[in-house]
Enzyme design. Structure first.
Site, PDB file in Angstrom:
ATOM      1  N   GLY A 117      -2.316  -4.132  -1.344  1.00  0.00           N
ATOM      2  CA  GLY A 117      -3.634  -3.685  -1.774  1.00  0.00           C
ATOM      3  C   GLY A 117      -4.604  -3.941  -0.644  1.00  0.00           C
ATOM      4  O   GLY A 117      -4.337  -3.587   0.502  1.00  0.00           O
ATOM      5  N   GLU A 118      -5.711  -4.575  -0.927  1.00  0.00           N
ATOM      6  CA  GLU A 118      -6.672  -4.970   0.109  1.00  0.00           C
ATOM      7  C   GLU A 118      -6.779  -6.488   0.129  1.00  0.00           C
ATOM      8  O   GLU A 118      -7.232  -7.081  -0.841  1.00  0.00           O
ATOM      9  CB  GLU A 118      -8.044  -4.371  -0.177  1.00  0.00           C
ATOM     10  CG  GLU A 118      -8.279  -3.046   0.518  1.00  0.00           C
ATOM     11  CD  GLU A 118      -8.060  -3.108   2.015  1.00  0.00           C
ATOM     12  OE1 GLU A 118      -7.451  -2.172   2.556  1.00  0.00           O
ATOM     13  OE2 GLU A 118      -8.461  -4.101   2.657  1.00  0.00           O
ATOM     14  N   SER A 119      -6.358  -7.085   1.227  1.00  0.00           N
ATOM     15  CA  SER A 119      -6.368  -8.548   1.280  1.00  0.00           C
ATOM     16  C   SER A 119      -7.775  -9.114   1.173  1.00  0.00           C
ATOM     17  O   SER A 119      -7.962 -10.229   0.673  1.00  0.00           O
ATOM     18  CB  SER A 119      -5.684  -9.034   2.560  1.00  0.00           C
ATOM     19  OG  SER A 119      -6.368  -8.551   3.697  1.00  0.00           O
TER      20      SER A 119
ATOM     21  N   CYS B 245       2.659  -6.826   2.220  1.00  0.00           N
ATOM     22  CA  CYS B 245       1.532  -6.185   2.912  1.00  0.00           C
ATOM     23  C   CYS B 245       0.250  -7.026   2.802  1.00  0.00           C
ATOM     24  O   CYS B 245       0.162  -8.048   3.457  1.00  0.00           O
ATOM     25  CB  CYS B 245       1.367  -4.751   2.426  1.00  0.00           C
ATOM     26  SG  CYS B 245       0.497  -3.731   3.620  1.00  0.00           S
TER      27      CYS B 245
ATOM     28  N   ARG C   5      -3.918  -8.111  10.920  1.00  0.00           N
ATOM     29  CA  ARG C   5      -4.148  -7.050   9.928  1.00  0.00           C
ATOM     30  C   ARG C   5      -4.170  -5.680  10.598  1.00  0.00           C
ATOM     31  O   ARG C   5      -4.630  -5.554  11.731  1.00  0.00           O
ATOM     32  CB  ARG C   5      -5.513  -7.234   9.235  1.00  0.00           C
ATOM     33  CG  ARG C   5      -5.541  -8.339   8.218  1.00  0.00           C
ATOM     34  CD  ARG C   5      -6.886  -8.347   7.505  1.00  0.00           C
ATOM     35  NE  ARG C   5      -7.056  -7.192   6.648  1.00  0.00           N
ATOM     36  CZ  ARG C   5      -8.234  -6.660   6.318  1.00  0.00           C
ATOM     37  NH1 ARG C   5      -9.351  -7.160   6.792  1.00  0.00           N
ATOM     38  NH2 ARG C   5      -8.282  -5.621   5.527  1.00  0.00           N
TER      39      ARG C   5
ATOM     40  N   ILE D 280       2.032   0.956   4.967  1.00  0.00           N
ATOM     41  CA  ILE D 280       0.732   1.573   4.706  1.00  0.00           C
ATOM     42  C   ILE D 280      -0.359   0.660   5.274  1.00  0.00           C
ATOM     43  O   ILE D 280      -0.613  -0.423   4.741  1.00  0.00           O
ATOM     44  CB  ILE D 280       0.502   1.775   3.183  1.00  0.00           C
ATOM     45  CG1 ILE D 280       1.628   2.625   2.576  1.00  0.00           C
ATOM     46  CG2 ILE D 280      -0.869   2.431   2.938  1.00  0.00           C
ATOM     47  CD1 ILE D 280       1.617   2.670   1.061  1.00  0.00           C
ATOM     48  N   ARG D 281      -0.935   1.081   6.355  1.00  0.00           N
ATOM     49  CA  ARG D 281      -1.952   0.249   7.028  1.00  0.00           C
ATOM     50  C   ARG D 281      -1.483  -1.217   7.077  1.00  0.00           C
ATOM     51  O   ARG D 281      -2.151  -2.141   6.635  1.00  0.00           O
ATOM     52  CB  ARG D 281      -3.303   0.357   6.303  1.00  0.00           C
ATOM     53  CG  ARG D 281      -4.472   0.460   7.284  1.00  0.00           C
ATOM     54  CD  ARG D 281      -5.633   1.248   6.714  1.00  0.00           C
ATOM     55  NE  ARG D 281      -6.217   0.575   5.578  1.00  0.00           N
ATOM     56  CZ  ARG D 281      -7.123  -0.372   5.625  1.00  0.00           C
ATOM     57  NH1 ARG D 281      -7.577  -0.794   6.796  1.00  0.00           N
ATOM     58  NH2 ARG D 281      -7.609  -0.900   4.535  1.00  0.00           N
TER      59      ARG D 281
ATOM     60  N   HIS E 293       6.249  -2.183   1.760  1.00  0.00           N
ATOM     61  CA  HIS E 293       6.132  -2.110   0.288  1.00  0.00           C
ATOM     62  C   HIS E 293       7.463  -1.792  -0.383  1.00  0.00           C
ATOM     63  O   HIS E 293       7.669  -0.655  -0.834  1.00  0.00           O
ATOM     64  CB  HIS E 293       5.137  -1.006  -0.092  1.00  0.00           C
ATOM     65  CG  HIS E 293       3.723  -1.316   0.231  1.00  0.00           C
ATOM     66  ND1 HIS E 293       2.905  -2.048  -0.604  1.00  0.00           N
ATOM     67  CD2 HIS E 293       2.970  -0.989   1.307  1.00  0.00           C
ATOM     68  CE1 HIS E 293       1.703  -2.150  -0.060  1.00  0.00           C
ATOM     69  NE2 HIS E 293       1.711  -1.524   1.102  1.00  0.00           N
TER      70      HIS E 293
ATOM     71  N   GLU F 172       8.273  -2.419  -3.264  1.00  0.00           N
ATOM     72  CA  GLU F 172       7.964  -2.062  -4.660  1.00  0.00           C
ATOM     73  C   GLU F 172       7.652  -0.573  -4.819  1.00  0.00           C
ATOM     74  O   GLU F 172       7.604  -0.073  -5.939  1.00  0.00           O
ATOM     75  CB  GLU F 172       6.802  -2.925  -5.189  1.00  0.00           C
ATOM     76  CG  GLU F 172       5.414  -2.610  -4.651  1.00  0.00           C
ATOM     77  CD  GLU F 172       5.136  -3.163  -3.242  1.00  0.00           C
ATOM     78  OE1 GLU F 172       6.078  -3.649  -2.578  1.00  0.00           O
ATOM     79  OE2 GLU F 172       3.965  -3.096  -2.813  1.00  0.00           O
TER      80      GLU F 172
HETATM   81  N1  GLN Z   1      -4.629  -3.198   5.329  1.00  0.00           N
HETATM   82  C1  GLN Z   1      -4.570  -3.960   4.116  1.00  0.00           C
HETATM   83  C2  GLN Z   1      -5.096  -5.368   4.313  1.00  0.00           C
HETATM   84  O1  GLN Z   1      -5.124  -5.885   5.377  1.00  0.00           O
HETATM   85  C3  GLN Z   1      -3.155  -4.042   3.584  1.00  0.00           C
HETATM   86  C4  GLN Z   1      -2.682  -2.683   3.153  1.00  0.00           C
HETATM   87  C5  GLN Z   1      -1.615  -2.717   2.133  1.00  0.00           C
HETATM   88  O2  GLN Z   1      -1.432  -3.687   1.379  1.00  0.00           O
HETATM   89  N2  GLN Z   1      -0.937  -1.609   2.014  1.00  0.00           N
HETATM   90  O3  GLN Z   1      -5.457  -5.983   3.366  1.00  0.00           O
END
Ligand code: GLN
Length: 199
Positions: free
Chosen positions: A46-48, A78, A111, A144-145, A180, A182
């Protein structure tokens, strides 16, 4: 085996589905007091920054450390990997403070190290270091990112790399993936967490 999935933000539902497929008894965790009796906790992607901010606000940062001292294991994917790092590079400051992390795995994490959202990709990962039961074919990993593990301490086992970059690592009862699992139908890394990391 009781496993919690931290359900503050991110793709916790996908983790819960996969863990149930592997036979675990799964609960979504939204408050620290719901962690009683858990053998392991998954910190999703998600977004850390968002997950960390909510963990801080709800008192999860200390509560997870207490549970871990009592034997609970952790699996971060992630953003979840970012939150497990001892040292974070490229973190965002929140209200003038560095982005909060749990600091439980002896690793330096950067990140968004593979680029922006448009640079998301899939790669075949050699996971033979996880052992015979999990080997046989490469793991198709979705990034993903994604973050990268730039350095690990002596207690950390490197389990997977992409272009020489560490993307899967374990330290004792803690497992971290930059990708990921999952979001695929391949349960091998979740089974490894349940059967080996938490054993
Ligand atoms: N870029 C996100 C972060 O640093 C992580 C992205 C993800 O969980 N797919 O939080």
């Amino acid at each position: 085996m009781k496993i919690g999935v931290l359900a503050l933000q991110g793709d916790f539902r996908e983790h819960a589905v996969m863990l149930r497929q592997c036979g675990a008894e799964v609960s979504e965790i939204r408050k620290p007091e719901q962690m009683g009796g858990l053998r392991g906790l998954v910190v999703p992607g998600g977004e850390s920054t968002a997950i960390g901010k909510l963990m801080d606000a709800y008192g999860f940062l200390n509560a997870i450390k207490e549970r871990v001292a009592g034997g609970m294991g952790l699996f971060g994917t992630c953003a979840g990997l970012v939150l497990l790092a001892r040292e974070l590079k490229g973190g965002t400051s929140l209200e003038g403070r560095p982005q909060p992390v749990l600091g439980l795995i002896d690793m330096v994490v950067r990140r968004n190290a593979f680029g922006r959202q448009v640079d998301s990709f899939e790669a075949d990962l050699d996971i033979s270091a996880m052992g015979e039961a999990y080997n046989g074919s490469p793991f198709r990993a979705v990034f993903i990112r994604a973050p990268q593990i730039e350095a690990v301490g002596p207690g950390v086992a490197v389990l997977g790399r992409v272009e020489e970059k560490v993307v899967l690592a374990r330290q004792g009862r803690f497992l971290a993936a930059a990708f990921h699992p999952e979001l695929t139908s391949d349960t091998r890394i979740h089974r490894y967490f349940l059967e080996e990391v938490l054993a």
